[in-house]
Design an enzyme around this catalytic site. Structure first.
Site, PDB file in Angstrom:
ATOM      1  N   ARG A 132       0.732  -1.182   0.053  1.00 26.76           N
ATOM      2  CA  ARG A 132       0.119   0.076  -0.100  1.00 26.76           C
ATOM      3  C   ARG A 132       0.766   1.341  -0.013  1.00 26.76           C
ATOM      4  O   ARG A 132       0.410   2.306  -0.291  1.00 26.76           O
ATOM      5  CB  ARG A 132      -1.007  -0.099   1.113  1.00 26.76           C
ATOM      6  CG  ARG A 132      -2.322  -0.637   0.769  1.00 26.76           C
ATOM      7  CD  ARG A 132      -2.211  -1.869   0.144  1.00 26.76           C
ATOM      8  NE  ARG A 132      -3.497  -2.439  -0.276  1.00 26.76           N
ATOM      9  CZ  ARG A 132      -3.582  -3.890  -0.776  1.00 26.76           C
ATOM     10  NH1 ARG A 132      -2.582  -4.622  -0.980  1.00 26.76           N
ATOM     11  NH2 ARG A 132      -4.906  -4.420  -0.903  1.00 26.76           N
TER      12      ARG A 132
ATOM     13  N   GLY B 189       4.446   9.675  25.183  1.00 26.65           N
ATOM     14  CA  GLY B 189       3.163   9.903  24.757  1.00 26.65           C
ATOM     15  C   GLY B 189       3.259  10.351  22.978  1.00 26.65           C
ATOM     16  O   GLY B 189       2.637   9.772  22.216  1.00 26.65           O
TER      17      GLY B 189
ATOM     18  N   ASP C  44      15.099   6.320  25.684  1.00 26.90           N
ATOM     19  CA  ASP C  44      14.340   6.881  27.032  1.00 26.90           C
ATOM     20  C   ASP C  44      14.817   6.283  28.164  1.00 26.90           C
ATOM     21  O   ASP C  44      15.026   4.958  28.071  1.00 26.90           O
ATOM     22  CB  ASP C  44      12.769   6.656  26.864  1.00 26.90           C
ATOM     23  CG  ASP C  44      11.849   7.092  27.654  1.00 26.90           C
ATOM     24  OD1 ASP C  44      11.956   7.399  28.961  1.00 26.90           O
ATOM     25  OD2 ASP C  44      11.105   7.837  27.309  1.00 26.90           O
TER      26      ASP C  44
ATOM     27  N   CYS D 295      16.488  26.598  13.055  1.00 25.69           N
ATOM     28  CA  CYS D 295      16.654  25.595  13.888  1.00 25.69           C
ATOM     29  C   CYS D 295      15.714  25.863  14.947  1.00 25.69           C
ATOM     30  O   CYS D 295      14.904  26.905  15.198  1.00 25.69           O
ATOM     31  CB  CYS D 295      18.071  25.543  14.240  1.00 25.69           C
ATOM     32  SG  CYS D 295      18.543  26.819  15.484  1.00 25.69           S
TER      33      CYS D 295
ATOM     34  N   CYS E  14       3.989  16.950  30.920  1.00 24.27           N
ATOM     35  CA  CYS E  14       2.930  16.042  31.020  1.00 24.27           C
ATOM     36  C   CYS E  14       2.932  15.251  32.348  1.00 24.27           C
ATOM     37  O   CYS E  14       1.861  14.841  32.827  1.00 24.27           O
ATOM     38  CB  CYS E  14       2.908  15.011  29.855  1.00 24.27           C
ATOM     39  SG  CYS E  14       2.791  15.869  28.305  1.00 24.27           S
TER      40      CYS E  14
ATOM     41  N   CYS F  41      21.158  33.774  15.604  1.00 22.34           N
ATOM     42  CA  CYS F  41      21.115  32.541  16.409  1.00 22.34           C
ATOM     43  C   CYS F  41      22.401  31.932  16.849  1.00 22.34           C
ATOM     44  O   CYS F  41      23.245  31.895  16.018  1.00 22.34           O
ATOM     45  CB  CYS F  41      20.107  31.622  15.776  1.00 22.34           C
ATOM     46  SG  CYS F  41      20.019  29.814  16.626  1.00 22.34           S
TER      47      CYS F  41
HETATM   48 ZN   LIG Z   1      18.920  28.769  14.859  1.00 21.49          ZN
END
Ligand SMILES: [Zn+2]
Length: 251
Positions: free
Chosen positions: A11, A38, A59, A170, A186, A243
């Site tokens: 598919r 999540g 994690d 960024c 959360c 930046c």
């Molecule tokens: Zn930047």
């Protein structure tokens, strides 16, 4: 691809924008998923189902009962297990062809650099600013496309920072570090269960498009989703010429 793969991914192959070539790019790709909660749950589920060749799941947490309301990579018998191990088992049930590499740690420093350098695409599914900025810095340094998502209460956001393009902003251009931004997580705030599914699935969609070379990515755009109002807004992002992370990168 063998006959079994041609069937499994038929598919995708039927889609002109993906086809055999695009599917082969997915099979050869390595996705770094930072966070198996999540957002990382739906993102990793779709990456595995879609046939991303290697998924690196990072994690350091264990599955908690309060996670199960939205973190669909984990099941009730997994409470107490490492999220990366519980997540690997779920992903392998969906697609045993995918190689899942577990990093049971909050990725930082040299291991983060190595994982970003080895990745085809990076998905930031973390829940804290320190990790988000560290992942962004590594993606800028190694010129890797970053798919960034966030979800809290009923509000979600998603963007792509494609560092292969020197004119792209960024994450730091958008959210400068050190500003008085109150960190809401959360872990202590509420979050609407399917909101994380919506944003995480969109992160998978953007990552798959970037790898397969299909369509136009969210690079330079931020989508904001208000689940209560069922309303999407789009904001165009510009690179910050001052930046400190991406403005003076050596090209
Ligand atoms: Zn930047």
């Amino acid at each position: 691809m063998n006959d079994n793969q041609l069937l499994r991914y038929s598919r995708h192959i039927l889609l002109d924008q993906i086809g055999v070539e695009g599917q082969e790019r997915l099979l050869a790709a390595r996705a770094l998923v930072v966070g198996a909660g999540g957002l990382g749950s739906p993102a990793a589920l779709y990456l595995a189902a879609a046939g991303i060749g290697t998924i690196v799941l990072c994690d350091g947490d264990n599955v908690d009962l309060t996670n199960l309301q939205r973190q669909i990579l984990h099941h009730t018998p997994s409470v107490g297990r490492l999220k990366v191990e519980s997540g690997r088992d779920t992903l392998q049930l969906i697609n045993p062809e995918v190689e899942v590499i577990c990093v049971a740690d909050r990725l930082a420093g040299e291991p983060l650099e190595q994982q970003v350098a080895a990745a085809t695409v990076v998905l930031d599914c973390s829940d804290n600013f320190a990790t988000r900025h560290a992942v962004n810095r590594a993606c800028v340094a190694h010129r890797k496309p970053l798919v960034s998502g966030a979800a809290i209460r009923f509000d979600g956001q998603i963007s792509v920072f494609d560092q292969r393009n020197p004119h792209s902003p960024c994450y730091h251009c958008l959210f400068p570090e050190g500003e008085d931004v109150e960190e809401v997580r959360c872990a202590v705030m509420g979050v609407f269960a399917p909101l994380t599914g919506i944003i995480g699935a969109m992160q998978a969609a953007e990552a798959l498009k970037l790898v397969a070379g299909a369509g136009q990515s969210l690079d330079g755009r931020l989508l904001l989703f208000d689940a209560l109002a069922a309303d999407w807004r789009e904001i165009h992002l510009a690179k910050d010429a001052a930046c400190p992370v991406c403005a003076n990168r050596a090209d």
